[in-house]
Design a protein around this motif. Structure first.
Motif, PDB file in Angstrom:
ATOM      1  N   HIS A  57      -4.977  -1.974  -6.559  1.00 55.57           N
ATOM      2  CA  HIS A  57      -5.680  -3.097  -5.947  1.00 55.57           C
ATOM      3  C   HIS A  57      -5.042  -3.360  -4.597  1.00 55.57           C
ATOM      4  N   VAL A  58      -5.840  -3.282  -3.540  1.00 53.56           N
ATOM      5  CA  VAL A  58      -5.243  -3.315  -2.200  1.00 53.56           C
ATOM      6  C   VAL A  58      -5.934  -4.317  -1.289  1.00 53.56           C
ATOM      7  N   THR A  59      -5.227  -4.716  -0.243  1.00 52.36           N
ATOM      8  CA  THR A  59      -5.829  -5.446   0.858  1.00 52.36           C
ATOM      9  C   THR A  59      -5.545  -4.633   2.110  1.00 52.36           C
ATOM     10  N   VAL A  60      -6.605  -4.244   2.783  1.00 51.55           N
ATOM     11  CA  VAL A  60      -6.486  -3.277   3.868  1.00 51.55           C
ATOM     12  C   VAL A  60      -6.968  -3.896   5.177  1.00 51.55           C
ATOM     13  N   MET A  61      -6.169  -3.733   6.216  1.00 56.35           N
ATOM     14  CA  MET A  61      -6.620  -4.151   7.542  1.00 56.35           C
ATOM     15  C   MET A  61      -7.187  -2.921   8.225  1.00 56.35           C
ATOM     16  N   ARG A 129     -11.956   8.222  -0.627  1.00 52.62           N
ATOM     17  CA  ARG A 129     -11.520   6.924  -1.122  1.00 52.62           C
ATOM     18  C   ARG A 129     -12.538   5.863  -0.801  1.00 52.62           C
ATOM     19  N   GLN A 130     -12.804   5.007  -1.753  1.00 52.77           N
ATOM     20  CA  GLN A 130     -13.758   3.949  -1.457  1.00 52.77           C
ATOM     21  C   GLN A 130     -13.454   2.672  -2.214  1.00 52.77           C
ATOM     22  N   LEU A 131     -13.983   1.579  -1.652  1.00 55.08           N
ATOM     23  CA  LEU A 131     -13.943   0.289  -2.334  1.00 55.08           C
ATOM     24  C   LEU A 131     -15.384  -0.067  -2.653  1.00 55.08           C
ATOM     25  N   THR A 132     -15.652  -0.412  -3.897  1.00 55.15           N
ATOM     26  CA  THR A 132     -16.998  -0.809  -4.266  1.00 55.15           C
ATOM     27  C   THR A 132     -17.066  -2.334  -4.311  1.00 55.15           C
ATOM     28  N   HIS A 133     -18.080  -2.865  -3.647  1.00 54.35           N
ATOM     29  CA  HIS A 133     -18.223  -4.322  -3.535  1.00 54.35           C
ATOM     30  C   HIS A 133     -16.916  -5.017  -3.165  1.00 54.35           C
ATOM     31  N   PRO A 134     -16.285  -4.586  -2.105  1.00 47.63           N
ATOM     32  CA  PRO A 134     -15.033  -5.248  -1.733  1.00 47.63           C
ATOM     33  C   PRO A 134     -15.293  -6.663  -1.243  1.00 47.63           C
ATOM     34  N   ASP A 135     -14.339  -7.507  -1.440  1.00 47.55           N
ATOM     35  CA  ASP A 135     -14.336  -8.797  -0.778  1.00 47.55           C
ATOM     36  C   ASP A 135     -13.783  -8.531   0.606  1.00 47.55           C
ATOM     37  N   TYR A 136     -14.258  -9.251   1.612  1.00 45.84           N
ATOM     38  CA  TYR A 136     -13.685  -8.988   2.926  1.00 45.84           C
ATOM     39  C   TYR A 136     -13.726 -10.214   3.812  1.00 45.84           C
ATOM     40  N   ALA A 164      -7.784  -9.574  -8.287  1.00 44.09           N
ATOM     41  CA  ALA A 164      -9.150  -9.216  -7.943  1.00 44.09           C
ATOM     42  C   ALA A 164     -10.009 -10.474  -7.874  1.00 44.09           C
ATOM     43  N   ALA A 165      -9.706 -11.458  -8.710  1.00 42.38           N
ATOM     44  CA  ALA A 165     -10.527 -12.662  -8.771  1.00 42.38           C
ATOM     45  C   ALA A 165     -10.296 -13.583  -7.573  1.00 42.38           C
ATOM     46  N   VAL A 166      -9.101 -13.592  -7.038  1.00 46.25           N
ATOM     47  CA  VAL A 166      -8.799 -14.475  -5.914  1.00 46.25           C
ATOM     48  C   VAL A 166      -8.210 -13.655  -4.771  1.00 46.25           C
ATOM     49  N   PRO A 167      -8.999 -13.320  -3.774  1.00 50.98           N
ATOM     50  CA  PRO A 167      -8.450 -12.524  -2.675  1.00 50.98           C
ATOM     51  C   PRO A 167      -7.473 -13.339  -1.840  1.00 50.98           C
ATOM     52  N   THR A 168      -6.665 -12.622  -1.108  1.00 51.56           N
ATOM     53  CA  THR A 168      -5.580 -13.250  -0.354  1.00 51.56           C
ATOM     54  C   THR A 168      -6.046 -14.359   0.583  1.00 51.56           C
ATOM     55  N   TRP A 169      -7.193 -14.169   1.263  1.00 49.64           N
ATOM     56  CA  TRP A 169      -7.564 -15.223   2.215  1.00 49.64           C
ATOM     57  C   TRP A 169      -8.027 -16.488   1.517  1.00 49.64           C
ATOM     58  N   ARG A 170      -8.543 -16.359   0.283  1.00 43.43           N
ATOM     59  CA  ARG A 170      -8.920 -17.585  -0.428  1.00 43.43           C
ATOM     60  C   ARG A 170      -7.644 -18.343  -0.817  1.00 43.43           C
ATOM     61  N   ILE A 171      -6.602 -17.584  -1.163  1.00 43.44           N
ATOM     62  CA  ILE A 171      -5.325 -18.237  -1.438  1.00 43.44           C
ATOM     63  C   ILE A 171      -4.825 -18.913  -0.169  1.00 43.44           C
ATOM     64  N   GLY A 172      -4.927 -18.189   0.940  1.00 47.13           N
ATOM     65  CA  GLY A 172      -4.476 -18.747   2.214  1.00 47.13           C
ATOM     66  C   GLY A 172      -5.178 -20.055   2.543  1.00 47.13           C
ATOM     67  N   ARG A 173      -6.488 -20.070   2.333  1.00 47.99           N
ATOM     68  CA  ARG A 173      -7.240 -21.288   2.616  1.00 47.99           C
ATOM     69  C   ARG A 173      -6.812 -22.429   1.705  1.00 47.99           C
TER      70      ARG A 173
END
Ligand code: ADP
Ligand code: MG
Length: 742
Positions: A57-61, A129-136, A164-173
């Motif tokens: 599970h990754v967060t990619v810039m 490599r792919q992400l399916t339905h990524p949050d972004y 997966a349920a809470v992406p990093t930016w939602r935590i940030g907010r």
């Protein structure tokens, strides 16, 4: 804990967001603001896409290269395919929908040239490599208002431990929502003002803002450094208070006497003590004659001869009228200790019998699976004092065993023996017993100081003379010729009257060795090192299958093969061990239950199957089971690790050296986290979040001095209530959680 920080997130953020955060263990405002970012990305720096592992599970810039909606003739419906890149490698993003219209919204945001954070689980589609339905989150577009957009484009972006349920930016907010309205009064600071002033550290609230909403790199570094210092400081305050409390305790002094068990024992030892054994023996003898309870950690590499040091201390206590308990982590080891101590004592262990020598005592063995009669007898001997020495597992002796007069507790091979367990033993009876903790796992000084800040330490640096190095080789698992040679060599050892261990990672084909051995081996890390990632296609060697395979090998024809693992009944374990020790079954196929302390001097060869699955310290411990006499010994690590992998490096290190301290350093170096202080080692606490015992050694030293000064001046911390709260929370996280929720 202030009212604001104790507020449940549900009340502040709503049930839905709070529900997601609760999955991360975040229940209150205080929990959330203490959920620190794992790293920071800057809009200019892309994630190395080539390094992403499938399944992670990754967060990619990354930057969008293209995005296109297509309709899918075969399946009906539509799909959006976007390609994002870090400049060299690329990653595909895939979205599916019933109608193309739904996907236009994504297509509109995912314009070529834009940069964003994309989060999801890395999949593999036809080698891509792919992400399916990524949050972004598209930088500068998804921000909630104009200001945020401008800032976001230049600020470091905190990346949080997320799910997966809470992406990093939602935590940030969410963090920003709860952090913004907080005032200094809401966030009491455990660091005393004078400490903060002297070190020019920001307040806690300032530090939290710095790490969660930094303007630049210098900002988050400043915030993080302060939080790191706070961790060291609170920890050291807790340890200083423990030391102070400990200094108040009064034990019964058990000074050396002449003409008793201890002297008789020394006279009949079958070997001369090493200088190191003598020196440590003196330290312990001196400790035991004090009123202050001894609390000493004895470190000594495998085979250094710790047991006899412990036995001499126990004899001293028995001579002084007390009893000693020896706690082992497993039943196998407890039984072996009882046998070993009885052998060293000879007639000195026959107290109360006709064969007993003057000053003799008895050694009682207490384990969970004793028969009722044996158990009753052992309990009676412990309670009456007939048994001067009681040997058992941590689990059994920790609890309801009555002693006539417990004067010394020796804890063997259990450097993780928690503070709580030690307290439980210390609190029994009015006068706490003296305590000696023994470990073969070299603990870097800083770690010892962090975890065991309240222990004195001794080191048995020298091994008994005449010991030979264990020659270690790595054997590639796919080289049949080498394997044949391995078993032929095992046969030669056996024919020469020696013993051979074969170690497997599993008990049987479909079931892994349980993380916790039936007899309570608490070393979860010690089971399997799975950093190899995906399951291998070839099943791991199991005890059951290996016994069968070896029985069929022509090289081993006629050799009696024993089997040993944690799921055997205690009697069967004992039987297997004695058959091996006596040479009746000179080849023993086993799981890692033999890892700690087992002592069969005739064992001269060990073959570890699937060795790449084990960690360095575990293999070092295992290897310590051979080379326990002056007979040349051999350890073969059968491995499938490919060259260049960390696993291969670990094995190479083991083949190169048998110096436990060198290996411990190597281990630290190879671990991604660079941290030996996992939750299990800090006693199940997750309180060390930013602090790393090795990296932050200097900081910890400083904190130790400053915290010591505060505790000396204000032992009850009456003038430092926030610090006192933080210390209490460190010592008792469960109670804290309970109070906060209640
Ligand atoms: P560990 O430190 O790993 O617990 P042990 O106490 O089990 O090591 O000792 C390993 C072996 O070395 C035992 O067989 C023990 O009897 C033997 N031993 C201990 N001290 C000496 C010594 N001074 N000289 C020779 N052998 C010794
Ligand atoms: Mg030992």
């Amino acid at each position: 804990m202030s009212e604001r920080l104790g507020e449940p997130l549900k009340a502040v953020l709503g049930a839905r967001t709070a529900g997601g955060l609760a999955k991360l263990g975040l229940e209150t405002v205080g929990d959330l603001v203490r959920h620190y970012p794992r790293r920071y990305d800057s809009p200019g720096t892309m994630t190395d896409i080539a390094a992403l592992a499938v399944g992670e599970h990754v967060t990619v810039m990354a930057q969008v290269r293209s995005a296109q909606v297509r309709s899918m003739r075969s399946r009906g419906g539509a799909m959006l395919e976007a390609i994002v890149t870090d400049g060299s490698a690329s990653l595909q993003l895939t979205f599916f929908a019933k109608r193309a219209g739904v996907l236009r919204m994504h297509e509109d945001k995912l314009r070529a040239g834009r940069t964003g954070l994309f989060t999801g689980t890395v999949g593999d589609y036809r080698g891509r490599r792919q992400l399916t339905h990524p949050d972004y989150l598209i930088v500068g577009v998804d921000a909630q208002d104009e200001d945020e957009a401008v800032l976001e484009a230049s600020r470091p972006i905190p990346i949080y431990p997320a799910t997966a349920a809470v992406p990093t930016w939602r935590i940030g907010r969410s963090v920003r929502t709860v952090l913004d309205p907080l005032t200094e009064a809401d966030v009491p600071d455990p660091l005393p003002d004078e400490v903060r002033r002297e070190r020019r550290l920001p307040t806690l609230l300032e530090a939290l803002r710095l790490v969660h909403t930094p303007d630049d790199e210098a900002a988050w570094r400043r915030g993080r450094d302060r939080l790191r210092y706070e961790e060291a400081y609170v920890l050291q305050t807790a340890l200083a208070r423990r030391r102070a409390a400990h200094a108040q305790l009064r034990a019964v002094p058990r000074p050396r006497t002449t003409g008793g068990l201890a002297q008789a024992l020394d006279a009949r030892l079958p070997f001369p003590l090493t200088d190191a054994q003598v020196a440590v023996g003196e330290e312990i003898a001196a400790d035991l004659s004090q009123e202050r309870p001894m609390l000493r950690l004895l470190q000594g590499d495998v085979g250094a001869g710790k047991t006899v040091v412990a036995l001499r201390a126990m004899a001293q206590v028995v001579d002084a009228g007390g009893q000693a308990a020896l706690l082992a982590p497993t039943e196998v080891l407890a039984a072996q200790h009882a046998r070993g101590l009885r052998a060293l004592l000879g007639p000195l262990a026959d107290g109360g019998m006709l064969t007993g020598a003057d000053g003799a005592t008895r050694v009682a063995l207490l384990t969970g699976s004793l028969g009722a009669t044996a158990r009753r007898q052992a309990l009676a001997e412990a309670a009456s004092g007939a048994a001067g020495i009681v040997v058992g597992t941590h689990a059994v002796l920790g609890e309801h065993v009555q002693f006539a007069d417990l004067g010394l507790v020796v804890v063997d091979e259990q450097h993780r023996f928690g503070v709580e367990q030690r307290d439980a033993l210390r609190e029994r009876g009015e006068r706490p017993p003296h305590t000696l903790v023994m470990t073969a796992t070299p603990i870097p000084r800083t770690v010892a100081m962090t975890v065991f800040g309240d222990l004195e330490t001794s080191v048995l640096a020298e091994r008994p003379a005449g010991r030979v190095e264990v020659v270690t080789h790595v054997v590639p698992a796919d080289n049949e010729a080498w394997l044949a040679r391995t078993w032929a060599r095992a046969r030669e050892e056996i024919d020469a009257g020696r013993r051979v261990y074969v170690v497997c990672p599993r008990i049987d084909a479909d079931e892994p060795e349980p993380a916790q051995e039936a007899d309570g081996d608490p070393d979860a890390e010690g089971t399997l090192d799975l950093d190899g990632g995906a399951e291998p296609e070839v099943p791991l060697a199991s005890v059951a299958a290996t016994v069968e395979a070896l029985a069929a090998r022509p090289e081993l024809a006629g050799v009696t093969i024993g089997a040993m693992h944690g799921r055997l009944a205690a009697d069967d374990k004992d039987a297997a061990m004695s058959a091996f020790a006596s040479g009746q079954a000179p080849l023993l196929v086993s799981t890692t239950v033999i890892e700690v302390g087992v002592d069969v001097p005739e064992a001269t060869m060990m073959v570890v199957l699937d060795a790449e699955r084990f960690g360095i310290s575990q293999l070092h411990q295992l290897r310590g089971r051979v080379g326990r006499s002056d007979l040349p010994s051999l350890c073969l690590l059968v491995s499938r690790a490919e060259d260049g992998t960390t696993a291969a490096e670990r094995l190479a290190a083991l083949a190169e050296t048998s110096d436990g301290f060198v290996l411990a350093e190597k281990d630290l170096e190879l671990r991604r986290e660079g941290d030996v202080l996992g939750a299990s080692q800090s006693g199940g606490r997750s309180s060390l979040r930013l602090l790393r015992a090795v990296r932050d050694a200097a900081l910890i030293e400083e904190a130790r001095v400053e915290a010591g000064a505060v505790v000396a001046a204000d032992p009850s911390l009456a003038a430092h209530p926030t610090l006192a709260d933080a210390v209490a929370a460190w010592l008792d996280p469960e109670r804290e959680a309970f109070l906060e929720r209640g």
